[in-house]
Design a protein around this motif. Structure first.
Motif, short mmCIF file in Angstrom:
data_model
loop_
_atom_site.label_atom_id
_atom_site.label_comp_id
_atom_site.label_asym_id
_atom_site.label_seq_id
_atom_site.Cartn_x
_atom_site.Cartn_y
_atom_site.Cartn_z
N LYS A 378 -2.44 27.10 19.50
CA LYS A 378 -3.85 26.97 20.20
C LYS A 378 -4.41 27.90 20.97
O LYS A 378 -5.66 28.40 20.35
CB LYS A 378 -3.80 25.53 21.00
N THR A 379 -3.74 28.60 21.77
CA THR A 379 -4.17 29.95 22.35
C THR A 379 -4.48 31.06 21.22
O THR A 379 -5.50 31.69 21.44
CB THR A 379 -3.25 30.19 23.56
N THR A 380 -3.67 31.33 20.21
CA THR A 380 -3.86 32.00 19.41
C THR A 380 -5.29 31.78 18.54
O THR A 380 -6.01 32.71 18.33
CB THR A 380 -2.68 32.16 18.46
N PHE A 420 -9.82 31.20 30.26
CA PHE A 420 -8.27 31.54 29.71
C PHE A 420 -7.01 30.65 30.20
O PHE A 420 -7.36 30.13 31.39
CB PHE A 420 -7.91 33.10 30.35
N GLN A 421 -6.33 30.44 29.75
CA GLN A 421 -5.11 29.64 29.98
C GLN A 421 -4.32 30.32 31.43
O GLN A 421 -4.35 29.60 32.28
CB GLN A 421 -4.00 29.48 28.94
N ASN A 422 -4.12 31.51 31.30
CA ASN A 422 -3.52 32.14 32.54
C ASN A 422 -4.96 32.54 33.24
O ASN A 422 -5.52 33.74 32.62
CB ASN A 422 -2.59 33.27 32.25
N LEU A 501 -12.58 26.36 26.32
CA LEU A 501 -11.74 26.08 27.55
C LEU A 501 -10.27 25.99 26.96
O LEU A 501 -9.90 24.96 26.20
CB LEU A 501 -12.09 24.75 28.24
N ASP A 502 -9.45 26.79 27.54
CA ASP A 502 -7.97 26.95 27.21
C ASP A 502 -7.10 26.17 28.35
O ASP A 502 -7.00 26.96 29.35
CB ASP A 502 -7.65 28.23 26.92
N GLU A 503 -6.69 24.95 28.16
CA GLU A 503 -6.00 24.20 29.16
C GLU A 503 -6.47 24.40 30.40
O GLU A 503 -5.72 24.87 31.31
CB GLU A 503 -4.41 24.77 29.12
N PRO A 504 -7.65 23.74 30.76
CA PRO A 504 -8.19 24.01 31.82
C PRO A 504 -7.52 23.28 33.13
O PRO A 504 -7.53 23.44 34.30
CB PRO A 504 -9.63 23.49 31.94
#
Ligand code: ADP
Ligand code: MG
Length: 579
Positions: A378-380, A420-422, A501-504
């Motif tokens: 997913k993030t990739t 970003f996720q992080n 939105l990556d894992e907000p």
């Protein structure tokens, strides 16, 4: 008092003080020893200002400032003697030459960073020294150049020093102001977080190149004035060792403010003079000098001025009242209108197929969820979409534009916004400044011209996520959940066509999660198109209009939430991921 009025007042005071100093210097009559020290300090400090931009603002190393200083010095030296040109013309020539050379050196930042970049600058420094020493017909070689002319208006040492200090004051003011301009903010963003800067719409490469070019230009200016001041130059004055001295001056005083540069320069010129009485014992003077510098840097990591300002840190002023945020999704909400059309997208890391032939079509005005077990790609996928990774295969169409091979900032121009996720915030800046950078996204049509409009919109975005009252606080003073909200505000302020939105919800507690859910609903109510990655099934099934499921980099399901979440393949993938 409003902060802008305060700042105008401060600038007025600054120029009055500089003016008084210049007049006093012009009228004074120092002995030649004091004159030489002040002349050296004034011209060196201009070069150190340059370094405070490239290193302090932009976070790039430059170990060739003495070479740029030398370019300016030799332009004035050779120009006024061998070629008989007027002083001012030579000074400008030297600055232009240094500017071009600095920009060229900055180009190497496209491929190189960190240690490698440092080595390129050292090489450039060595080449310049070799030219100065060995191109004897041109440069007069190790003997140097003497009898350098001054402009007729400033022919006495005293008046020339006053003029140099006036230039120093003017440049200091420009450097001081630069920090809060769009360019200065871009430089700080690049220093704080290069990836996030690119995604926020900043041309990272051009920003670095500009920083190097300006740094070199100021080196050339300082060097040109130095040549006129001392009427004699030789290659050893512009050696690698001098570049190290320039760098030490920059770090010693503190890179955060031009005042630091002046303090650092003054100290590093004066300390050797103070230790002169030790010269009878060889080596001792250098050892004490070295230890003093190390101690200062060790105990004052932000430099002397940074240390002092921390002692007197003011509480940040409360921001003015925020307006309401507007988000215009753009285009016509039409069932067949896709904002994002991803076809056959692939990203391989060596043998690992992190993303493998994925199709995603995100309809305008929809909330589209991308889900899948940990490590499913997913993030990739998001990183390839936003240009942080180059796709191994496939095509990405954003709002009708093929963005497959565009750099991050160009995609942001087309209308991409992401978190970003992080969390990736610009850590040395306030919440408001972070969001201002998002507002300054090139192509943002939702903001009027001028800084006041930009600031108002940034504040509105912060208000939208509920953080306007703390706008002027440093982002590092916020909780994890609030930092996430600032990141969302930064993306929203740019009025993106598509928000990724990556894992907000990752790392938030249940109250914060509920707040986030409300926020997402309020964003979606504007008709903004959202592609969201999340683990939280309840959040996804309630908020999303459409779900795409990934497993091992492949798309295993795609459709409306009810049918997708009941799909046996999806159920197996999630159960499989749990054990
Ligand atoms: P998700 O976000 O779905 O949890 P990721 O996209 O982060 O998954 O990761 C997918 C796979 O790609 C994982 O196996 C991960 O280890 C791998 N991966 C991600 N980024 C890189 C990288 N920069 N280099 C090598 N492998 C990577
Ligand atoms: Mg992830």
């Amino acid at each position: 008092m409003r902060s802008s009025t305060f700042s105008t007042l401060l600038q007025g005071v600054y120029f009055v003080v500089i003016g008084v100093i210049v007049v006093l210097l012009a009228k004074a009559s120092f002995d030649s020893y004091v004159l030489n020290i002040l002349m050296q300090a004034a011209t060196y400090a201009i070069a150190v200002f340059g370094l405070s931009i490239v290193l302090g603002l932009c976070g790039q190393i430059n170990l060739a400032q003495a070479a740029f200083f030398g370019i300016g010095a030799y332009a004035v030296a050779l120009g006024t003697t061998d070629w008989g040109l007027p002083f001012w013309l030579c000074l400008i020539m030297g600055m232009v030459l240094a500017f071009v050379a600095g920009g060229a050196m900055g180009m190497s930042t496209l491929r190189l960073g960190g240690h490698y970049l440092a080595m390129v600058t050292i090489s450039f420094q060595q080449i310049m020294t070799l030219v100065m020493v060995n191109a004897i017909d041109f440069s007069h070689g190790p003997d140097g150049v003497g009898n350098i002319a001054r402009p007729s208006l400033f022919s006495t040492s005293q008046s020339y020093l006053a003029m140099s200090v006036a230039v120093l004051g003017l440049v200091g003011w420009i450097v001081w102001r630069l920090k809060t301009t769009k360019l200065g903010r871009a430089m700080r963003a690049v220093r704080d977080n290069e990836l996030a800067a690119g995604v926020a719409g900043i041309d990272v490469f051009r920003t670095k190149m500009t920083a190097f070019a300006i740094c070199a230009l100021l080196g050339g200016l300082g060097g040109g004035l130095f040549a006129g001041g001392f009427a004699y130059v030789s290659p050893d004055q512009f050696s690698f060792a001098e570049s190290v001295v320039f760098l030490t001056m920059t770090l010693l005083g503190g890179v955060a403010s031009p005042i630091g540069s002046v303090i650092g320069t003054g100290l590093l010129i004066l300390i050797p003079e103070w230790l002169r009485f030790l010269k009878s014992i060889p080596g001792l003077y250098l050892a004490i000098y070295g230890v003093a510098v190390i101690l200062i840097v060790l105990f004052m990591p932000d430099g002397i001025w940074g240390f002092i300002t921390k002692l007197f840190a003011r509480k940040s002023p409360a921001p003015p009242v925020a307006e309401a945020l507007t988000l215009s999704p753009g285009g016509s909400p039409d069932a067949n209108d896709a904002v994002l059309e991803v076809s056959g997208l692939a990203k391989h890391f060596g043998g690992l197929k992190a993303v493998d032939g994925v199709h995603i079509s995100v309809r305008r005005g929809s909330v589209h969820a991308l889900i899948g077990p940990n490590g499913s790609g997913k993030t990739t996928t998001l990183n390839v979409l936003s240009g942080l990774y180059r796709a191994t295969g496939g095509r990405v169409m954003l709002d009708g534009v093929d963005v497959t091979s565009l750099p991050p900032y160009r995609r942001t121009m087309v209308g991409l916004g992401r978190t970003f996720q992080n969390i990736r915030l610009f850590r040395s800046m306030s919440a408001l400044e972070n969001v201002i950078i998002g507002t300054e996204r090139p192509g943002n049509t939702a903001v009027g011209r001028g800084h006041a409009a930009v600031e108002a919109r940034a504040l509105a975005a912060l208000d939208f996520v509920g953080l306007a009252p703390r706008a002027n606080e440093l982002v590092t003073s916020f909780s994890y959940g609030h930092q996430r909200l600032i990141e969302i505000a930064r993306a929203l302020a740019g009025n993106p066509t598509l928000l990724l939105l990556d894992e907000p919800a990752a790392g938030l507690n249940s109250t914060e999660k509920r707040g986030l859910h409300d926020l997402l609903e309020r964003i979606a109510a504007f008709g903004l198109t959202i592609l969201i990655i999340d683990h939280d099934m309840t959040l996804v099934s309630e908020a999303a209009d459409h779900i795409t499921v990934l497993n091992f980099g492949r798309r295993i399901a795609d459709g409306d939430p009810q049918s997708v979440l009941r799909d046996p393949q999806v159920v197996t993938a999630y159960l499989g991921a749990d054990d």
